[in-house]
Design an enzyme around this catalytic site. Structure first.
Site, PDB file in Angstrom:
ATOM      1  N   LYS B  61       0.795  -1.009   0.047  1.00  0.00           N
ATOM      2  CA  LYS B  61       0.005   0.041   0.115  1.00  0.00           C
ATOM      3  C   LYS B  61       0.910   1.149   0.047  1.00  0.00           C
ATOM      4  CE  LYS B  61      -4.343  -1.525   0.539  1.00  0.00           C
ATOM      5  NZ  LYS B  61      -5.528  -1.059  -0.586  1.00  0.00           N
ATOM      6  N   SER B  86      -8.895   1.272   8.585  1.00  0.00           N
ATOM      7  CA  SER B  86      -8.208   0.612   9.849  1.00  0.00           C
ATOM      8  C   SER B  86      -7.086  -0.066   9.415  1.00  0.00           C
ATOM      9  CB  SER B  86      -9.297   0.136  10.402  1.00  0.00           C
ATOM     10  OG  SER B  86      -9.669  -0.903   9.643  1.00  0.00           O
ATOM     11  N   GLU B 212      -9.277 -13.842  -4.470  1.00  0.00           N
ATOM     12  CA  GLU B 212      -9.832 -13.223  -3.335  1.00  0.00           C
ATOM     13  C   GLU B 212     -10.571 -14.198  -2.397  1.00  0.00           C
ATOM     14  OE1 GLU B 212     -13.081 -10.713  -4.949  1.00  0.00           O
ATOM     15  OE2 GLU B 212     -14.033 -12.101  -6.030  1.00  0.00           O
ATOM     16  N   GLY B 216     -15.687 -13.340   0.238  1.00  0.00           N
ATOM     17  CA  GLY B 216     -15.879 -12.079  -0.158  1.00  0.00           C
ATOM     18  C   GLY B 216     -15.459 -11.976  -1.751  1.00  0.00           C
ATOM     19  N   ASP B 218     -16.872 -10.703  -4.376  1.00  0.00           N
ATOM     20  CA  ASP B 218     -17.616  -9.703  -5.255  1.00  0.00           C
ATOM     21  C   ASP B 218     -16.782  -9.581  -6.526  1.00  0.00           C
ATOM     22  OD1 ASP B 218     -15.613  -8.563  -3.278  1.00  0.00           O
ATOM     23  OD2 ASP B 218     -15.829  -6.777  -4.538  1.00  0.00           O
ATOM     24  N   SER B 312       1.355  -9.823  -0.368  1.00  0.00           N
ATOM     25  CA  SER B 312       1.082  -8.377  -0.357  1.00  0.00           C
ATOM     26  C   SER B 312       1.223  -7.537   0.879  1.00  0.00           C
ATOM     27  CB  SER B 312      -0.575  -8.244  -1.002  1.00  0.00           C
ATOM     28  OG  SER B 312      -1.429  -8.645   0.091  1.00  0.00           O
TER      29      SER B 312
END
Lengths: 329, 329
Positions: B61, B86, B212, B216, B218, B312
């Site tokens: 990130k 968070s 994923e 989850g 999606d 990651s």
């Protein structure tokens, strides 16, 4: 700079480290050098961590094992090798032998952790178990090695083992440039002696420091006494540094080349394991934290210096790792 | 190869990834690429793990956060940035802001783990807590950002965030050469979209795959439906991939550039954490194991291929890490 001592008195020299580097090239991992601004801020130094926990078989030991076996004359090598160890050297010998296509026999205590026996067998070695309370493993080793013509590869007191371990410092200095200080882990002295040879050649003036467990300070005592001091098997979580004495070769090099030997407590090792896991995202075994513990906890003078720090291995079973690192500090 | 789409419809292109690489050079870590013969043997592939758990602030990130803030016009940047998170994005924004000398405000739920709040404050950010059951964090964010002139940096759906994340794939391919397959972790899609842009340019023909959490999925559903599908907050240990929908930018790139999206279970993530800790000596967080879990457990076709795998992040507290990895499998 040529090493004036080359070959005299049977001690390995930098030339042996350079030859070792050629032998292991493409087989050993060239492990990464990691940095941490947090660690730098804690110490006021610029730290370069040589991550030998990411080495093949999980520790720097693979370098010396592979180099020593490769250096044997072909006919001798083909008969196979034998070693005594319940730890990283055993796995390194087993893996190196498999890669070189020769048989390996490892003498291990019957009460060694099943996982370690399985791992050593997993690399294809023959494991001979002995009773550590009633049997002399060296006599047993000779009994087995003699008739089969096996070559015994000791864990540290061997010129090609020392030279092989020295390649880690050679790579480190090649990667980051000259160092002011190089801090290595100290058990039997193979790593420290090999690193001292490499540093003297590649980074003249670099202070080389060895770190051993408080409970097993035979190295420090030998260094100050000017002779090899033998101690009882020390009680420490640094199971890779439970040797009771330096070897004559490692001692001679350490005495000539090393600036200082310091000790750290088991609690300091655990704190360092937690630092590596929490901040640097690395699994290091207790023994692998020796050098870093001394540096991070201010036991050696590194202020404003460029400092190499060896993380020597990562072979700790996950349950132990969880127990040591998972509780609140 | 020039990207014919450059800039049209507001989507970032490879040129943005290349610019991001220049902006982050010398500030973000060029993380190591690690290999494991054990993992190769398990899969029949040649695997190259990009270790973003060793990135600054512990996750990829930082790349996107630093790039996005750096790209702001100086006068805008000087007023400061705001983000909601968070997790890893919050810490990345906080650290990047500190390095760039600007104020950062992070909106976090009042019941966020104290350690995460402390870490974000530790990087110098102002933390504003909100009640996630009664307050709308985006409305609150606008309320705070508006009068102060803060720029909101979202966690994934932003061209400069996507481009910044793409630099990890650029570095990986630069380091190891062309890949047949690149497997990335998928939450909101910043990493996957950025990596897809880099791979299309630097390793044409490379199949890019996103992974994923099963709970989850999606992304997978959106991919098949051809439109962004929104799901309730998924229950998974992959706390970095609990996003409920892709963004319009990430979806458009993923739809155009990604070959396949697969899912893994929490149990598979834990098994992969154990593999990384036990065999590769790495601390990876559950979300960081998504791509590797799919590869190591045979969910994607990697046989005889050169495969990039993103680890990651490594931000998992040590007690949780110990609980997940320390018990017998």
């Amino acid at each position: 700079m040529q090493d004036e001592r080359a070959g005299a008195d049977g001690l390995p020299t930098y030339a042996d480290v350079a030859r070792a580097a050629e032998r292991i090239a493409g087989t050993a991992h060239r492990t990464p050098v990691l940095t941490s601004r947090t660690a730098d801020a804690m110490t006021g130094a610029k730290l370069f961590f040589k991550a030998e926990n990411l080495q093949r078989a999980g520790a720097f030991k693979f370098r010396g094992a592979y180099n020593a076996i490769s250096a044997l004359p072909e006919a001798v090598r083909a008969r196979g090798v034998l070693s005594f160890s319940s730890g990283n050297h055993a796995q390194a010998i087993a893996l190196a032998s498999r890669l070189l296509g020769i048989p390996a026999t490892i003498i291990m205590p019957a009460d060694a952790p099943a996982a370690k026996v399985a791992a050593t067998r997993g690399y294809g070695a023959e494991v001979v178990l002995y009773d550590r309370y009633s049997q002399d493993r060296e006599a047993l080793g000779r009994e087995i090695a003699g008739p089969r013509g096996l070559t015994v590869i000791p864990p540290f007191n061997h010129p090609d083992v020392i030279a092989g371990q020295g390649t880690l410092a050679q790579e480190l200095i090649e990667t980051v440039g000259p160092l002011d200080v190089l801090v290595a882990c100290l058990g039997g002295g193979g790593q420290l002696a090999g690193c001292a040879l490499a540093a003297a050649e590649l980074s003249p003036g670099c202070r080389v420091i060895g770190v051993e467990p408080e409970a097993g300070n035979d190295g420090q005592r030998s260094f100050h006494a000017g002779r090899v001091v033998t101690i009882p098997v020390p009680r420490t979580i640094a199971d890779g540094a439970q040797s009771t004495a330096l070897g004559d070769l490692t001692f001679a090099i350490i005495r000539a080349r090393v600036a200082e030997i310091v000790t750290v407590s088991d609690a300091q090792l655990v704190e360092t394991m937690r630092f590596f896991a929490g901040r640097m995202k690395l699994v290091a075994e207790p023994t692998g934290c020796l050098a870093a513990a001394a540096v991070l906890q201010g036991l050696v003078d590194v202020w404003d210096k460029r400092v190499g720090v060896v993380i020597s291995g990562g072979n700790v079973d996950l349950a132990t790792f969880a127990r040591l690192t998972g509780e609140a500090a």
